[in-house]
Write a protein that holds these residues in place. Sequence first.
Motif, PDB file in Angstrom:
ATOM      1  N   ALA A  35       0.833  -1.212   0.000  1.00  0.00           N
ATOM      2  CA  ALA A  35       0.000   0.000   0.000  1.00  0.00           C
ATOM      3  C   ALA A  35       0.860   1.252   0.000  1.00  0.00           C
ATOM      4  CB  ALA A  35      -0.918  -0.021   1.216  1.00  0.00           C
ATOM      5  N   GLU A  36       1.983   1.231   0.730  1.00  0.00           N
ATOM      6  CA  GLU A  36       2.823   2.410   0.836  1.00  0.00           C
ATOM      7  C   GLU A  36       3.683   2.633  -0.402  1.00  0.00           C
ATOM      8  OE1 GLU A  36       3.259   2.614   5.725  1.00  0.00           O
ATOM      9  OE2 GLU A  36       4.905   1.791   4.519  1.00  0.00           O
ATOM     10  N   THR A  37       4.122   1.545  -1.032  1.00  0.00           N
ATOM     11  CA  THR A  37       4.951   1.686  -2.243  1.00  0.00           C
ATOM     12  C   THR A  37       4.107   1.717  -3.507  1.00  0.00           C
ATOM     13  OG1 THR A  37       5.229  -0.716  -2.447  1.00  0.00           O
ATOM     14  CG2 THR A  37       6.872   0.485  -1.147  1.00  0.00           C
ATOM     15  N   GLN A  38       2.855   1.247  -3.391  1.00  0.00           N
ATOM     16  CA  GLN A  38       1.930   1.156  -4.528  1.00  0.00           C
ATOM     17  C   GLN A  38       2.515   0.310  -5.673  1.00  0.00           C
ATOM     18  OE1 GLN A  38       1.097   5.385  -5.359  1.00  0.00           O
ATOM     19  NE2 GLN A  38      -0.788   5.197  -4.174  1.00  0.00           N
ATOM     20  N   ASN A  39       3.304  -0.670  -5.261  1.00  0.00           N
ATOM     21  CA  ASN A  39       3.957  -1.499  -6.273  1.00  0.00           C
ATOM     22  C   ASN A  39       4.374  -2.814  -5.625  1.00  0.00           C
ATOM     23  OD1 ASN A  39       6.479  -2.511  -7.801  1.00  0.00           O
ATOM     24  ND2 ASN A  39       5.617  -0.989  -9.221  1.00  0.00           N
ATOM     25  N   LEU A  40       3.983  -3.941  -6.228  1.00  0.00           N
ATOM     26  CA  LEU A  40       4.320  -5.255  -5.670  1.00  0.00           C
ATOM     27  C   LEU A  40       5.821  -5.495  -5.669  1.00  0.00           C
ATOM     28  CD1 LEU A  40       1.515  -7.477  -7.282  1.00  0.00           C
ATOM     29  CD2 LEU A  40       1.735  -6.847  -4.878  1.00  0.00           C
ATOM     30  N   THR A  41       6.492  -5.110  -6.752  1.00  0.00           N
ATOM     31  CA  THR A  41       7.942  -5.335  -6.858  1.00  0.00           C
ATOM     32  C   THR A  41       8.695  -4.537  -5.806  1.00  0.00           C
ATOM     33  OG1 THR A  41       7.722  -5.744  -9.229  1.00  0.00           O
ATOM     34  CG2 THR A  41       9.921  -5.229  -8.387  1.00  0.00           C
ATOM     35  N   HIS A  42       8.325  -3.257  -5.667  1.00  0.00           N
ATOM     36  CA  HIS A  42       9.004  -2.425  -4.666  1.00  0.00           C
ATOM     37  C   HIS A  42       8.747  -2.936  -3.241  1.00  0.00           C
ATOM     38  CE1 HIS A  42       8.947   1.207  -7.668  1.00  0.00           C
ATOM     39  NE2 HIS A  42       9.814   0.247  -8.018  1.00  0.00           N
ATOM     40  N   ALA A  43       7.522  -3.396  -2.992  1.00  0.00           N
ATOM     41  CA  ALA A  43       7.199  -3.938  -1.678  1.00  0.00           C
ATOM     42  C   ALA A  43       7.991  -5.208  -1.404  1.00  0.00           C
ATOM     43  CB  ALA A  43       5.705  -4.216  -1.581  1.00  0.00           C
ATOM     44  N   ALA A  44       8.126  -6.066  -2.415  1.00  0.00           N
ATOM     45  CA  ALA A  44       8.898  -7.300  -2.255  1.00  0.00           C
ATOM     46  C   ALA A  44      10.354  -7.003  -1.966  1.00  0.00           C
ATOM     47  CB  ALA A  44       8.762  -8.160  -3.511  1.00  0.00           C
ATOM     48  N   ARG A  45      10.887  -5.957  -2.647  1.00  0.00           N
ATOM     49  CA  ARG A  45      12.272  -5.574  -2.413  1.00  0.00           C
ATOM     50  C   ARG A  45      12.449  -5.036  -0.988  1.00  0.00           C
ATOM     51  NH1 ARG A  45      12.835  -2.081  -6.423  1.00  0.00           N
ATOM     52  NH2 ARG A  45      13.273  -3.764  -7.906  1.00  0.00           N
ATOM     53  N   ARG A  46      11.480  -4.228  -0.542  1.00  0.00           N
ATOM     54  CA  ARG A  46      11.573  -3.664   0.811  1.00  0.00           C
ATOM     55  C   ARG A  46      11.531  -4.770   1.868  1.00  0.00           C
ATOM     56  NH1 ARG A  46       6.974   0.257   3.465  1.00  0.00           N
ATOM     57  NH2 ARG A  46       7.723   1.786   1.928  1.00  0.00           N
ATOM     58  N   LYS A  47      10.712  -5.796   1.645  1.00  0.00           N
ATOM     59  CA  LYS A  47      10.534  -6.859   2.634  1.00  0.00           C
ATOM     60  C   LYS A  47      11.447  -8.059   2.383  1.00  0.00           C
ATOM     61  CE  LYS A  47       7.773  -6.118   5.380  1.00  0.00           C
ATOM     62  NZ  LYS A  47       7.907  -5.282   6.597  1.00  0.00           N
ATOM     63  N   HIS A  48      12.335  -7.928   1.381  1.00  0.00           N
ATOM     64  CA  HIS A  48      13.320  -8.992   1.088  1.00  0.00           C
ATOM     65  C   HIS A  48      12.636 -10.341   0.843  1.00  0.00           C
ATOM     66  CE1 HIS A  48      16.385  -6.105   2.301  1.00  0.00           C
ATOM     67  NE2 HIS A  48      15.730  -5.933   3.439  1.00  0.00           N
ATOM     68  N   THR A  49      11.658 -10.330  -0.020  1.00  0.00           N
ATOM     69  CA  THR A  49      10.951 -11.563  -0.355  1.00  0.00           C
ATOM     70  C   THR A  49      10.596 -11.546  -1.835  1.00  0.00           C
ATOM     71  OG1 THR A  49       9.138 -13.011   0.325  1.00  0.00           O
ATOM     72  CG2 THR A  49       8.649 -10.657   0.184  1.00  0.00           C
ATOM     73  N   ALA A  50      10.098 -12.661  -2.330  1.00  0.00           N
ATOM     74  CA  ALA A  50       9.765 -12.781  -3.753  1.00  0.00           C
ATOM     75  C   ALA A  50       8.444 -12.101  -4.055  1.00  0.00           C
ATOM     76  CB  ALA A  50       9.691 -14.246  -4.140  1.00  0.00           C
ATOM     77  N   VAL A  51       8.342 -11.563  -5.279  1.00  0.00           N
ATOM     78  CA  VAL A  51       7.107 -10.900  -5.697  1.00  0.00           C
ATOM     79  C   VAL A  51       5.939 -11.885  -5.656  1.00  0.00           C
ATOM     80  CG1 VAL A  51       5.932  -9.747  -7.604  1.00  0.00           C
ATOM     81  CG2 VAL A  51       8.339  -9.264  -7.152  1.00  0.00           C
ATOM     82  N   SER A  52       6.198 -13.122  -6.069  1.00  0.00           N
ATOM     83  CA  SER A  52       5.131 -14.127  -6.073  1.00  0.00           C
ATOM     84  C   SER A  52       4.609 -14.392  -4.659  1.00  0.00           C
ATOM     85  CB  SER A  52       5.646 -15.434  -6.680  1.00  0.00           C
ATOM     86  OG  SER A  52       6.764 -15.913  -5.948  1.00  0.00           O
ATOM     87  N   ALA A  53       5.519 -14.351  -3.668  1.00  0.00           N
ATOM     88  CA  ALA A  53       5.104 -14.584  -2.283  1.00  0.00           C
ATOM     89  C   ALA A  53       4.238 -13.430  -1.785  1.00  0.00           C
ATOM     90  CB  ALA A  53       6.331 -14.745  -1.388  1.00  0.00           C
ATOM     91  N   VAL A  54       4.608 -12.204  -2.171  1.00  0.00           N
ATOM     92  CA  VAL A  54       3.815 -11.038  -1.788  1.00  0.00           C
ATOM     93  C   VAL A  54       2.433 -11.119  -2.412  1.00  0.00           C
ATOM     94  CG1 VAL A  54       3.630  -8.530  -1.927  1.00  0.00           C
ATOM     95  CG2 VAL A  54       5.855  -9.586  -1.506  1.00  0.00           C
ATOM     96  N   SER A  55       2.397 -11.426  -3.708  1.00  0.00           N
ATOM     97  CA  SER A  55       1.124 -11.515  -4.411  1.00  0.00           C
ATOM     98  C   SER A  55       0.227 -12.585  -3.796  1.00  0.00           C
ATOM     99  CB  SER A  55       1.374 -11.827  -5.890  1.00  0.00           C
ATOM    100  OG  SER A  55       0.158 -11.881  -6.599  1.00  0.00           O
TER     101      SER A  55
END
Length: 311
Positions: free
Chosen positions: A15-35
């Motif tokens: 929600a804060e980055t408005q982007n799945l990729t950026h959020a995954a990078r911030r949380k050090h995890t895979a985009v697929s896991a975030v999704s």
Amino acid sequence: MRYDLVSLSLFVAVAETQNLTHAARRKHTAVSAVSKRIAELEQQVGTQLMLRLPRGIELTPAGHSLLYHARQIFRNLEQMEEELNDYAAGIRGHIHIFTISAALMHCLPRAISQFLTHYPQTDIDIEEQTGVGVVQGLLEGNADVGIFSSWTPASGIDVWPWQQDQLSVLVWHGHALAARASLQLADLLDEKIVGPHRDSAVSHILEREARRLGRTLSIGLRVSSFVSMAELVSQQLGIAILPVNEIAPASLHRGVRAIPLAEPWAKRELLVGVKAHALASPSVKTLIESLTAANRRGQEEEGSGSVVTLR
């Protein structure tokens, strides 16, 4: 319904980055896991939380609601962690006290000293206020604990009885009333009076009772300090009416005499108050228990025949 903190944390990042990729990078995890986590959250709440757009995401109304509450959860967790870390470090909390001057003159310093004997690393701030200021500070969250009199309206505050006192009249030794064993307000209506702060509960009570007698008090001077009032009386600039029981005897000027004001309304209780005891910190609850336990012991000793003067 149970919510996973990891999923909520990932949702906040998206929600804060408005982007799945950026959020995954911030949380050090895979985009697929975030999704996957976001999809599971949406399935759990039963509605869509965000819209997937070509250049990022946009929260739905439900998503904005979840973001607000999730942030509240993490703020509370941070506060809990800070408080527990303070306990682990030996710091037992921070307490901000608002108090009326009567309590600050005598009984409160002694009570705080006794409390700190058992909890020496507690950080305590004390701020002097009128009774109305104390209650307002509690309601607005600027004070953790308040000390004020039963004369002050305190709707919305949890209170406990603490001390009792009675108004007395200070006169100088050569005054015409100095030989009296007690006085009534009618005896003082023609006297020049050194009055307390205009917004104080004592001032309001005196003015109210004078009006009931069809008179007004002749107040020539007003000061907030009770010690200053005693000094002014000793200089024969007027008499004073104040809760003299709350003043350390050594603080009273040698040239004055305290005479009880024999009026039913002249007796009052000092109260300990908090906005909501159930929500108070452990350190605040411990302080309240310390103060009220001393009051209960005094009442028990009085009931057993021992004479106890609480000041």
